[in-house]
Design an enzyme around this catalytic site. Structure first.
Site: not given
Ligand code: FAD
Ligand code: NAP
Length: 340
Positions: A165, A240, A335
């Protein structure tokens, strides 16, 4: 022609539906318009914010400067050799529609990344991933507009420094480039990736009469996702909210002794990846509402907005992080990109 709007409402343009306005806003439909937009901002000393589908941003207030909304479209076959195809995708293409289009054309490799919201141009920013596949697995290169020089640049997969990520666009090249096009390596020969447990289980549960094809894998991914994740159109969210923390193997071992149920997976040879959702759930947050924001009842990693503000959401995120830190000694990292 390019239209610059003042005080443009960004609430419908972010999947958390957070209230925010752009001081200036424009939508870019052709690459040639990028220079005009950048000139507009430079002449007025305005900072630039690039916006795609708004599914990985948290607006904690109004956005000063110029928001450049990416509307570039087009999907083309660039090259084909034997069963390998290279496909060029403009940054404004909707990611899931790209997956569907590729399946129709018989270009395989994107199935596990079905139903990820947002636009293609944002996919490299966090090296999107799901069900055991990441963008980097099918990525060849990208083209981008360099804001400082006005030049077009090409970056290879190696240049993008993809990680979990993560990519160079979150670090050294943060806010410096506007991605305009991706080139993907796909295949006309199916190569199903079914090693991810939740996907493997869902596939095993299919009747034997169902032939296993890339389209079936894509449908299964969509079905599993719909059963677990709230649709942003019904329940505003950004997927998320926290990354799965990566810790040393030693730290993971210590945690396993203290918390035998802890969910963790190998991450390279020396590290382990902890399931952030499990950590948050263990701290009692799943399904909790705090004012106008909250934690989804099915998935503790997903924060939801029920008419609140970005600041309220970030306060909740801080409370969650603090409780995880206190209980497990693990730091959670947000995130989505936070704009405050
Ligand atoms: P935006 O939110 O518009 O932008 C995100 C960041 O990228 C911003 O910093 C923006 O400035 C930058 N950016 C966007 N476009 C460009 C461009 N052309 N050039 C330069 N910078 C740009 N992510 C996963 O990895 N896996 C998942 O499975 C997943 N599932 C999700 C499920 C839900 C329900 C939701 C809401 C989100 C999910 N996400 C997932 C997160 C999100 O969908 C991805 O990160 C997606 O790639 C974001 O695309 P976007 O166009 O909406 O980006
Ligand atoms: P899940 O299957 O319930 O698994 C929980 C977590 O455990 C995931 O985050 C996943 O990490 C990890 N995991 C599970 N099996 C693994 C394995 N064999 N090896 C390594 N890691 C494993 O997850 P979920 O919430 O339903 O999501 C399913 C997939 O969609 C995941 O890949 C997830 O990343 C992706 N997704 C991402 C977002 C987002 O916004 N980023 C939102 C929704 C779903 P990984 O996350 O590294 O896969």
């Amino acid at each position: 022609m390019i239209e610059f709007r003042r005080n443009h409402n960004l609430q419908p343009l972010n999947t958390l539906a957070l209230p925010a306005k752009a001081e200036y806003y424009c939508r870019i439909n052709h690459c040639e318009q990028l220079q005009l937009a950048v000139d507009f901002a430079t002449e007025r000393g305005l900072p630039i914010t690039v916006l795609g589908g708004g599914s990985n941003v948290v607006f904690a207030g109004n956005i000063a400067g110029l928001v450049i909304h990416i509307g570039l479209d087009g999907i083309e076959l660039h090259a084909q050799q034997d069963d390998q195809v290279q496909v060029d995708v403009a940054a404004g293409e909707n990611w899931h529609q790209l997956v569907e289009h590729a399946l129709e054309k018989g270009w395989y490799g994107l199935e596990n990344l079905s139903l990820i919201p947002g636009l293609a141009g944002a996919a490299p920013i966090q090296n999107i991933g799901a069900y055991g596949v990441e963008l980097k697995d099918i990525f060849h290169s990208l083209q981008a507009f360099d804001i400082a020089s006005g030049k077009e640049v090409t970056l290879s997969a190696r240049d993008c420094e993809f990680g979990y990520r993560d990519s160079i666009f979150k670090r050294q090249l943060k806010d410096q480039l506007i991605i305009t096009r991706l080139r993907l390596n796909l295949s006309t020969r199916p190569n199903l990736r079914l090693d991810y447990p939740a996907l493997r289980d869902a596939i095993s549960a299919l009747p034997e009469s169902v032939a296993l094809t890339p389209a079936v894998v894509a449908e299964t991914v969509c079905r599993v996702r719909r059963s677990k994740l709230p649709q942003p159109s019904e329940t505003p969210n950004a997927g998320s909210f926290f990354k799965n923390p990566v810790v040393s193997a030693r730290k993971a071992e210590e945690l396993r002794k203290l918390f035998p149920g802890i969910v963790c997976y190998p991450h390279g040879e020396q590290e382990q990846k902890l399931a952030a959702g499990w950590l948050v759930e263990q701290c009692g947050w799943r399904g909790k509402q705090v004012g106008n924001v909250g934690v989804h009842h099915k998935q503790a990693l997903v924060l939801v907005n029920n008419g609140g503000t970005g600041e309220e959401l970030l306060t909740l995120a801080e409370q969650i992080s603090e409780s995880v830190k206190n209980r497990f000694g693990v730091k959670l990292e947000i995130e989505p990109r936070v704009y405050r």
